[in-house]
Design a protein around this motif. Structure first.
Motif, PDB file in Angstrom:
ATOM      1  N   ALA A 192       0.836  -1.207   0.000  1.00 37.48           N
ATOM      2  CA  ALA A 192       0.000   0.000   0.000  1.00 37.48           C
ATOM      3  C   ALA A 192       0.872   1.259   0.000  1.00 37.48           C
ATOM      4  CB  ALA A 192      -0.925   0.000   1.215  1.00 37.48           C
ATOM      5  N   LEU A 193       2.044   1.182   0.629  1.00 36.67           N
ATOM      6  CA  LEU A 193       2.949   2.332   0.683  1.00 36.67           C
ATOM      7  C   LEU A 193       3.626   2.604  -0.653  1.00 36.67           C
ATOM      8  CD1 LEU A 193       4.562   1.550   4.122  1.00 36.67           C
ATOM      9  CD2 LEU A 193       3.090   3.488   3.602  1.00 36.67           C
ATOM     10  N   ASN A 194       3.877   1.553  -1.397  1.00 37.04           N
ATOM     11  CA  ASN A 194       4.520   1.675  -2.702  1.00 37.04           C
ATOM     12  C   ASN A 194       3.671   0.902  -3.716  1.00 37.04           C
ATOM     13  OD1 ASN A 194       6.381   2.260  -4.659  1.00 37.04           O
ATOM     14  ND2 ASN A 194       7.816   0.658  -4.060  1.00 37.04           N
ATOM     15  N   PRO A 195       2.560   1.516  -4.141  1.00 38.22           N
ATOM     16  CA  PRO A 195       1.643   0.811  -5.054  1.00 38.22           C
ATOM     17  C   PRO A 195       2.335   0.410  -6.362  1.00 38.22           C
ATOM     18  CG  PRO A 195       0.686   2.875  -4.280  1.00 38.22           C
ATOM     19  CD  PRO A 195       2.107   2.849  -3.829  1.00 38.22           C
ATOM     20  N   PRO A 196       1.859  -0.635  -7.003  1.00 36.37           N
ATOM     21  CA  PRO A 196       2.477  -1.104  -8.247  1.00 36.37           C
ATOM     22  C   PRO A 196       2.567  -0.031  -9.335  1.00 36.37           C
ATOM     23  CG  PRO A 196       0.852  -2.688  -7.466  1.00 36.37           C
ATOM     24  CD  PRO A 196       0.758  -1.496  -6.579  1.00 36.37           C
ATOM     25  N   VAL A 197       1.689   0.954  -9.294  1.00 37.61           N
ATOM     26  CA  VAL A 197       1.734   2.003 -10.320  1.00 37.61           C
ATOM     27  C   VAL A 197       2.944   2.907 -10.162  1.00 37.61           C
ATOM     28  CG1 VAL A 197      -0.749   2.028 -10.710  1.00 37.61           C
ATOM     29  CG2 VAL A 197       0.240   3.557  -9.011  1.00 37.61           C
ATOM     30  N   SER A 198       3.698   2.757  -9.070  1.00 39.63           N
ATOM     31  CA  SER A 198       4.856   3.625  -8.842  1.00 39.63           C
ATOM     32  C   SER A 198       5.939   3.417  -9.896  1.00 39.63           C
ATOM     33  CB  SER A 198       5.447   3.390  -7.450  1.00 39.63           C
ATOM     34  OG  SER A 198       6.007   2.103  -7.358  1.00 39.63           O
ATOM     35  N   LYS A 199       5.949   2.252 -10.520  1.00 40.24           N
ATOM     36  CA  LYS A 199       6.940   1.992 -11.581  1.00 40.24           C
ATOM     37  C   LYS A 199       6.660   2.817 -12.829  1.00 40.24           C
ATOM     38  CE  LYS A 199       8.711  -1.356  -9.100  1.00 40.24           C
ATOM     39  NZ  LYS A 199       8.912  -0.835  -7.789  1.00 40.24           N
ATOM     40  N   ALA A 215       1.165   7.053  -7.838  1.00 38.44           N
ATOM     41  CA  ALA A 215       1.460   6.204  -6.678  1.00 38.44           C
ATOM     42  C   ALA A 215       1.281   6.989  -5.380  1.00 38.44           C
ATOM     43  CB  ALA A 215       2.867   5.641  -6.773  1.00 38.44           C
ATOM     44  N   LEU A 216       1.770   8.226  -5.337  1.00 33.51           N
ATOM     45  CA  LEU A 216       1.593   9.057  -4.149  1.00 33.51           C
ATOM     46  C   LEU A 216       0.117   9.357  -3.909  1.00 33.51           C
ATOM     47  CD1 LEU A 216       4.557  11.580  -4.436  1.00 33.51           C
ATOM     48  CD2 LEU A 216       4.307   9.684  -2.836  1.00 33.51           C
ATOM     49  N   TYR A 217      -0.626   9.598  -4.978  1.00 33.90           N
ATOM     50  CA  TYR A 217      -2.060   9.865  -4.864  1.00 33.90           C
ATOM     51  C   TYR A 217      -2.784   8.653  -4.280  1.00 33.90           C
ATOM     52  CZ  TYR A 217      -6.855  10.943  -6.083  1.00 33.90           C
ATOM     53  OH  TYR A 217      -8.205  11.149  -6.024  1.00 33.90           O
ATOM     54  N   VAL A 218      -2.488   7.470  -4.816  1.00 30.59           N
ATOM     55  CA  VAL A 218      -3.114   6.234  -4.330  1.00 30.59           C
ATOM     56  C   VAL A 218      -2.751   6.006  -2.863  1.00 30.59           C
ATOM     57  CG1 VAL A 218      -3.116   3.717  -4.581  1.00 30.59           C
ATOM     58  CG2 VAL A 218      -3.253   5.178  -6.613  1.00 30.59           C
ATOM     59  N   ASP A 224       5.061  10.109   5.177  1.00 32.07           N
ATOM     60  CA  ASP A 224       4.395  11.171   4.418  1.00 32.07           C
ATOM     61  C   ASP A 224       5.362  12.112   3.695  1.00 32.07           C
ATOM     62  OD1 ASP A 224       1.918  12.035   3.569  1.00 32.07           O
ATOM     63  OD2 ASP A 224       1.794  13.602   5.093  1.00 32.07           O
ATOM     64  N   SER A 225       6.541  12.317   4.224  1.00 31.04           N
ATOM     65  CA  SER A 225       7.502  13.255   3.626  1.00 31.04           C
ATOM     66  C   SER A 225       8.335  12.626   2.521  1.00 31.04           C
ATOM     67  CB  SER A 225       8.443  13.784   4.704  1.00 31.04           C
ATOM     68  OG  SER A 225       7.714  14.453   5.689  1.00 31.04           O
ATOM     69  N   TYR A 226       8.153  11.345   2.268  1.00 30.37           N
ATOM     70  CA  TYR A 226       9.019  10.626   1.336  1.00 30.37           C
ATOM     71  C   TYR A 226       8.229  10.073   0.155  1.00 30.37           C
ATOM     72  CZ  TYR A 226      11.936  10.891   5.450  1.00 30.37           C
ATOM     73  OH  TYR A 226      12.642  11.361   6.522  1.00 30.37           O
ATOM     74  N   GLY A 227       8.934   9.858  -0.937  1.00 26.55           N
ATOM     75  CA  GLY A 227       8.333   9.226  -2.101  1.00 26.55           C
ATOM     76  C   GLY A 227       7.922   7.803  -1.784  1.00 26.55           C
ATOM     77  N   SER A 228       7.086   7.245  -2.632  1.00 27.73           N
ATOM     78  CA  SER A 228       6.546   5.913  -2.352  1.00 27.73           C
ATOM     79  C   SER A 228       7.626   4.829  -2.323  1.00 27.73           C
ATOM     80  CB  SER A 228       5.460   5.551  -3.354  1.00 27.73           C
ATOM     81  OG  SER A 228       5.975   5.576  -4.669  1.00 27.73           O
ATOM     82  N   ASP A 229       8.728   5.023  -3.040  1.00 21.61           N
ATOM     83  CA  ASP A 229       9.817   4.042  -3.011  1.00 21.61           C
ATOM     84  C   ASP A 229      10.597   4.068  -1.698  1.00 21.61           C
ATOM     85  OD1 ASP A 229       9.192   3.324  -5.566  1.00 21.61           O
ATOM     86  OD2 ASP A 229      10.805   4.463  -6.502  1.00 21.61           O
TER      87      ASP A 229
END
Length: 167
Positions: free
Chosen positions: A90-97, A103-106, A121-126
């Protein structure tokens, strides 16, 4: 569903409070182990309170309890990591690729992550795990560096080297 929401809302303060107080408490815990040895008479006193004899039975008993609490306290960020890792999909959704913005929106729309949001919250999904690393880095700077040496220049040099390495 309501029961899960209540559980998440009650969990949040128990996760956030250690986040706020972890570095200063760790600093005090480590300072209470910093004894200064005087070779001319073999005495040893606590650096932050020179009234306390580091060879006294009271201090030795306190030190043992303090070390146990240090170990327990230093495990808190690992508990955060474990909680984050359990939710990494959930933190790094598959759409992040394909679309990091999506991915941040999801991730931001996922209400099941509410109690952990302050950790990622302050970091990218990766980089959902990075706050754990940052917390240990902060604790090293405020707790460990002062114990490296009684010499100010040595502590400053060690701190500069660690700061450059952490960049």
């Amino acid at each position: 569903a309501l029961n899960g929401l209540v559980c998440r809302l009650l969990l949040w303060p128990f996760l956030l409070l250690p986040y706020v107080v972890l570095p200063p408490v760790a600093m005090k815990q480590f300072q209470s182990l910093d004894c200064r040895f005087f070779p001319h008479d073999g005495s040893s006193y606590l650096r932050i309170d020179t009234v306390i004899d580091c060879h006294s039975p009271e201090y030795l008993a306190f030190r043992d309890v303090n070390v146990a609490f240090i170990v327990v306290y230093q495990l808190i960020p690992l508990v955060w990591y474990w909680l984050l890792r359990a939710r990494r999909d959930a933190l790094n959704p598959p759409v992040s690729k394909t679309d990091p913005g999506l991915a941040l929106y999801v991730r931001d729309k996922d209400v099941s992550l509410t109690s952990l949001r302050f950790l990622f919250d302050s970091y990218g999904s990766d980089y959902w795990w990075f706050e754990v690393v940052e917390m240990y880095r902060r604790m090293v700077f405020v707790s460990v560096i002062p114990l490296v040496s009684p010499e100010t220049a040595t502590r400053a040099s060690f701190g500069c080297i660690l700061a450059i390495a952490s960049m």
